[in-house]
Design a protein around this motif. Structure first.
Motif: not given
Length: 347
Positions: A61, A65, A112
């Motif tokens: 992540f 991100s 994403q």
């Protein structure tokens, strides 16, 4: 697109890669609406896999991100993450190559969206291995041979499997075939007493094949539904171990030409790439029908499950995520991925 070069890392990790009618005994319902029980399962599995979630998912992540456009130069960091999570060189290369092609073909740069594609890609690797253990309604007794090296959790797995099958109404007989370890025989007797399951055993050092042969005769004579047999996990040499297992299979076939009906290999997920070596040796010797992956709760390198699924292509029947009976459960690919990616089924 910056090409992915695995030569250096391949050399670094190379050594690690050298180790009738049937009824499912559980319902495969991960695509159905989730119940409260399943929500509880999600939370428990998430807690048990927190090591892998911390090592793999959290770092994944972080890579994807905090930015609007994904920098393809960060693929090298992604590669390192996969390898450090024990996904393995070959599987890592395939994952990155496929993901790179998808990004290029679809002209995607949204982190994403890329993460979502990766999630589906990992699910696609595991889904073919989600095949529940099935018990033939026309085979009595149904014989399961449990194999694996010492320390993988064979005897404990037998106790949990027997309990699971008893809940499904099966009358179980156990065979203490690991006669080379007195502790294994005693442990199985204790598990049998705890589960109110009969155990056939002889003295330490007895011929393992003879013990299991006698157990199958007893199971047939006493109308047991199933026989689950333990086996040795270590002899003086690996060749001796494989010869002993082949002998067991041969003597079982003298009573029932189709026995054993299932050979389950128990693998310790915490030892990483060595599990692949073990699996290949056992599969060559006796032919493995399914896998049980134990100790997934005790490792931060649960990525080995992807290497196992990709390379071995064998059914993963069960996973072990702790010591309790409730910590032994049928493998569900989608639930496993949902947990890793922290995506609750109802969210």
């Amino acid at each position: 697109m910056v090409p992915i070069v695995l030569k250096f890392i391949r050399n670094k990790y190379k050594q690690q890669d050298k180790s009738q009618v049937k009824t499912p005994i559980h319902n495969n319902n991960h695509d159905k609406p989730q119940t409260e029980a399943t929500q509880g399962i999600f939370g428990k599995l998430a807690n048990k896999l927190r090591g892998t979630r911390t090592q793999f998912t959290d770092k994944l992540f972080e890579l994807f991100s905090g930015r609007k456009v994904f920098d393809t130069n960060r693929f090298e960091e992604f590669e390192d993450l996969l390898l450090s999570s024990d996904v393995g060189v070959e599987t890592t290369e395939q994952i990155i190559t496929t993901l790179s092609k998808n990004i290029k073909r679809q002209n995607i740069n949204d982190p994403q969206v890329i993460l979502s594609i990766l999630r589906q890609q990992l699910l696609d690797i595991l889904t073919p291995c989600e095949k529940p253990l099935t018990i033939s309604s026309n085979t009595e007794p149904f014989v399961i041979l449990i194999v694996g090296v010492n320390g993988a959790g064979k005897t404990t797995t037998i106790g949990k499997l027997a309990k699971t099958l008893q809940v499904n109404g099966k009358k179980i007989l156990l065979a203490a075939g690991d006669t080379f370890r007195a502790a294994a025989v005693e442990q199985l007797k204790i598990l049998g007493k705890r589960n109110k399951t009969h155990v056939i055993a002889q003295q330490t050092g007895a011929d393992s094949a003879s013990v299991i042969y006698d157990a199958l005769q007893a199971a047939k004579a006493r109308k047991f539904d199933m026989l689950i047999a333990d086996t040795a996990g270590r002899l003086h040499t690996q060749d001796n171990l494989m010869k002993e297992l082949k002998k067991i299979v041969l003597v079982l076939k003298k009573i029932d030409p189709n026995a054993p009906h299932e050979i389950l290999l128990v693998l310790d997920a915490s030892i990483g790439q060595n599990t692949l070596i073990q699996a290949e040796k056992f599969h060559q010797a006796v032919g493995i029908n399914g896998l049980v992956l134990t100790k997934l709760d005790g490792t931060a390198k649960g990525g080995i499950i992807f290497a196992i699924a990709k390379k071995l292509k064998l059914p993963i029947r069960y996973i072990g995520i702790g010591e309790g009976i409730d910590d032994f459960r049928p493998f569900q690919a989608k639930l496993f991925i949902d947990v890793l990616f922290k995506k609750h089924p109802n969210k």
